[in-house]
Design a protein around this motif. Structure first.
Motif, PDB file in Angstrom:
ATOM      1  N   TYR A 105       0.422  -0.410   8.082  1.00 36.63           N
ATOM      2  CA  TYR A 105      -0.931  -0.879   8.407  1.00 36.63           C
ATOM      3  C   TYR A 105      -0.894  -1.856   9.569  1.00 36.63           C
ATOM      4  O   TYR A 105       0.109  -2.540   9.794  1.00 36.63           O
ATOM      5  CB  TYR A 105      -1.537  -1.629   7.211  1.00 36.63           C
ATOM      6  CG  TYR A 105      -2.420  -0.809   6.318  1.00 36.63           C
ATOM      7  CD1 TYR A 105      -3.799  -0.801   6.478  1.00 36.63           C
ATOM      8  CD2 TYR A 105      -1.878  -0.050   5.299  1.00 36.63           C
ATOM      9  CE1 TYR A 105      -4.613  -0.061   5.642  1.00 36.63           C
ATOM     10  CE2 TYR A 105      -2.680   0.697   4.454  1.00 36.63           C
ATOM     11  CZ  TYR A 105      -4.047   0.690   4.633  1.00 36.63           C
ATOM     12  OH  TYR A 105      -4.844   1.424   3.803  1.00 36.63           O
ATOM     13  N   ARG A 126      -5.169   1.957   9.211  1.00 35.21           N
ATOM     14  CA  ARG A 126      -3.994   2.813   9.092  1.00 35.21           C
ATOM     15  C   ARG A 126      -4.287   4.158   9.722  1.00 35.21           C
ATOM     16  O   ARG A 126      -5.397   4.673   9.636  1.00 35.21           O
ATOM     17  CB  ARG A 126      -3.539   2.974   7.654  1.00 35.21           C
ATOM     18  CG  ARG A 126      -4.382   3.898   6.820  1.00 35.21           C
ATOM     19  CD  ARG A 126      -3.789   4.078   5.432  1.00 35.21           C
ATOM     20  NE  ARG A 126      -4.706   4.855   4.620  1.00 35.21           N
ATOM     21  CZ  ARG A 126      -4.395   6.012   4.068  1.00 35.21           C
ATOM     22  NH1 ARG A 126      -3.187   6.512   4.200  1.00 35.21           N
ATOM     23  NH2 ARG A 126      -5.288   6.665   3.352  1.00 35.21           N
ATOM     24  N   GLN A 127      -3.269   4.687  10.374  1.00 40.13           N
ATOM     25  CA  GLN A 127      -3.364   6.024  10.936  1.00 40.13           C
ATOM     26  C   GLN A 127      -2.978   6.965   9.817  1.00 40.13           C
ATOM     27  O   GLN A 127      -1.836   6.971   9.367  1.00 40.13           O
ATOM     28  CB  GLN A 127      -2.413   6.162  12.120  1.00 40.13           C
ATOM     29  CG  GLN A 127      -2.478   7.498  12.801  1.00 40.13           C
ATOM     30  CD  GLN A 127      -1.600   7.509  14.037  1.00 40.13           C
ATOM     31  OE1 GLN A 127      -1.655   6.611  14.853  1.00 40.13           O
ATOM     32  NE2 GLN A 127      -0.786   8.544  14.163  1.00 40.13           N
ATOM     33  N   TRP A 128      -3.921   7.729   9.315  1.00 42.55           N
ATOM     34  CA  TRP A 128      -3.620   8.525   8.140  1.00 42.55           C
ATOM     35  C   TRP A 128      -3.595  10.009   8.406  1.00 42.55           C
ATOM     36  O   TRP A 128      -3.327  10.794   7.521  1.00 42.55           O
ATOM     37  CB  TRP A 128      -4.565   8.195   6.989  1.00 42.55           C
ATOM     38  CG  TRP A 128      -6.009   8.411   7.252  1.00 42.55           C
ATOM     39  CD1 TRP A 128      -6.857   7.560   7.887  1.00 42.55           C
ATOM     40  CD2 TRP A 128      -6.785   9.543   6.898  1.00 42.55           C
ATOM     41  NE1 TRP A 128      -8.111   8.082   7.944  1.00 42.55           N
ATOM     42  CE2 TRP A 128      -8.095   9.309   7.337  1.00 42.55           C
ATOM     43  CE3 TRP A 128      -6.516  10.734   6.251  1.00 42.55           C
ATOM     44  CZ2 TRP A 128      -9.122  10.222   7.155  1.00 42.55           C
ATOM     45  CZ3 TRP A 128      -7.541  11.643   6.066  1.00 42.55           C
ATOM     46  CH2 TRP A 128      -8.829  11.380   6.518  1.00 42.55           C
ATOM     47  N   GLY A 129      -3.851  10.408   9.608  1.00 39.47           N
ATOM     48  CA  GLY A 129      -3.785  11.835   9.902  1.00 39.47           C
ATOM     49  C   GLY A 129      -3.645  12.096  11.379  1.00 39.47           C
ATOM     50  O   GLY A 129      -4.101  11.324  12.211  1.00 39.47           O
ATOM     51  N   GLU A 136      -8.230   5.121   9.382  1.00 40.80           N
ATOM     52  CA  GLU A 136      -9.044   4.586   8.302  1.00 40.80           C
ATOM     53  C   GLU A 136      -9.070   3.067   8.426  1.00 40.80           C
ATOM     54  O   GLU A 136      -8.020   2.450   8.578  1.00 40.80           O
ATOM     55  CB  GLU A 136      -8.439   5.001   6.971  1.00 40.80           C
ATOM     56  CG  GLU A 136      -9.178   4.480   5.765  1.00 40.80           C
ATOM     57  CD  GLU A 136      -8.480   4.897   4.493  1.00 40.80           C
ATOM     58  OE1 GLU A 136      -8.916   5.878   3.891  1.00 40.80           O
ATOM     59  OE2 GLU A 136      -7.482   4.239   4.141  1.00 40.80           O
ATOM     60  N   ASP A 166       1.924   2.413   2.825  1.00 45.83           N
ATOM     61  CA  ASP A 166       1.702   2.921   4.181  1.00 45.83           C
ATOM     62  C   ASP A 166       1.832   1.794   5.200  1.00 45.83           C
ATOM     63  O   ASP A 166       1.618   0.624   4.876  1.00 45.83           O
ATOM     64  CB  ASP A 166       0.284   3.507   4.314  1.00 45.83           C
ATOM     65  CG  ASP A 166       0.087   4.761   3.503  1.00 45.83           C
ATOM     66  OD1 ASP A 166       0.933   5.667   3.600  1.00 45.83           O
ATOM     67  OD2 ASP A 166      -0.922   4.830   2.767  1.00 45.83           O
ATOM     68  N   THR A 191       0.812  -1.224   0.000  1.00 43.59           N
ATOM     69  CA  THR A 191       0.000   0.000   0.000  1.00 43.59           C
ATOM     70  C   THR A 191       0.841   1.267   0.000  1.00 43.59           C
ATOM     71  O   THR A 191       0.345   2.330  -0.336  1.00 43.59           O
ATOM     72  CB  THR A 191      -0.901   0.058   1.244  1.00 43.59           C
ATOM     73  OG1 THR A 191      -0.075   0.147   2.417  1.00 43.59           O
ATOM     74  CG2 THR A 191      -1.820  -1.154   1.326  1.00 43.59           C
ATOM     75  N   SER A 230     -13.949   5.649   8.671  1.00 48.27           N
ATOM     76  CA  SER A 230     -12.911   6.622   8.992  1.00 48.27           C
ATOM     77  C   SER A 230     -13.284   7.192  10.348  1.00 48.27           C
ATOM     78  O   SER A 230     -14.407   7.674  10.536  1.00 48.27           O
ATOM     79  CB  SER A 230     -12.836   7.728   7.952  1.00 48.27           C
ATOM     80  OG  SER A 230     -12.338   7.215   6.736  1.00 48.27           O
TER      81      SER A 230
END
Length: 151
Positions: free
Chosen positions: A23, A75-78, A89, A21, A19, A142
């Motif tokens: 995860y 995943r921690q996206w922000g 997310e 990223d 990906t 999310s």
């Protein structure tokens, strides 16, 4: 569930995070009519391969069962640093019409071999010696909230 003769085959299952990223991923495998095997959540870095579980299955004359799969990821996206919130997310593998599980049947040629699950940003490939299956990797939720670090 879980009754009947012992399994005749097994395959070590590895997940490949493609990906881009970091995860947390989990794999669930269920051979028709048997108990679900669950890898638990494991942190998988981008481009890393991680052993998840050993999938047990039957093969041979009059075998009618199928191997079914669910792959989930977080995943921690922000990070909203000014308010101390973390955004996460959640994603999940797709499945057939009217089903919760993705079917990728393991056969006698898969016994003792590896099954590799490749997770990409929007799709998943399940590859074993006997074949390849593809499915989506869709956003499920999310979430954002204070102090929810994933790692």
């Amino acid at each position: 569930m879980g009754n009947g003769p012992p399994y005749s085959g097994s395959s070590k299952v590895y997940i490949h995070n493609k990906t881009g990223d970091k995860y947390k991923l989990t794999v669930r495998h269920q051979y028709t009519g048997k108990s679900t095997q669950d890898s638990g959540w494991k942190t998988v870095e981008a481009d890393e391969k991680v052993y998840m579980l050993t999938a047990n299955f039957n093969y041979g004359f009059l075998t009618t069962g199928r191997s079914n799969w669910i792959i989930e990821g977080k995943r921690q996206w922000g990070l909203i640093s000014d308010v101390g919130k973390v955004e996460i997310e959640q994603r999940r593998s797709g499945s057939g019409a009217g089903a919760e599980w993705k079917c990728h049947t393991l056969a006698n040629t898969d016994d003792g071999c590896s099954t590799n699950i490749y997770v990409y940003a929007s799709n998943i490939e399940i590859i074993s010696y006997s074949g390849k299956s593809e499915t989506s990797f869709n956003v499920k939720n999310s979430l954002s909230g204070p102090g929810w670090p994933l790692w």
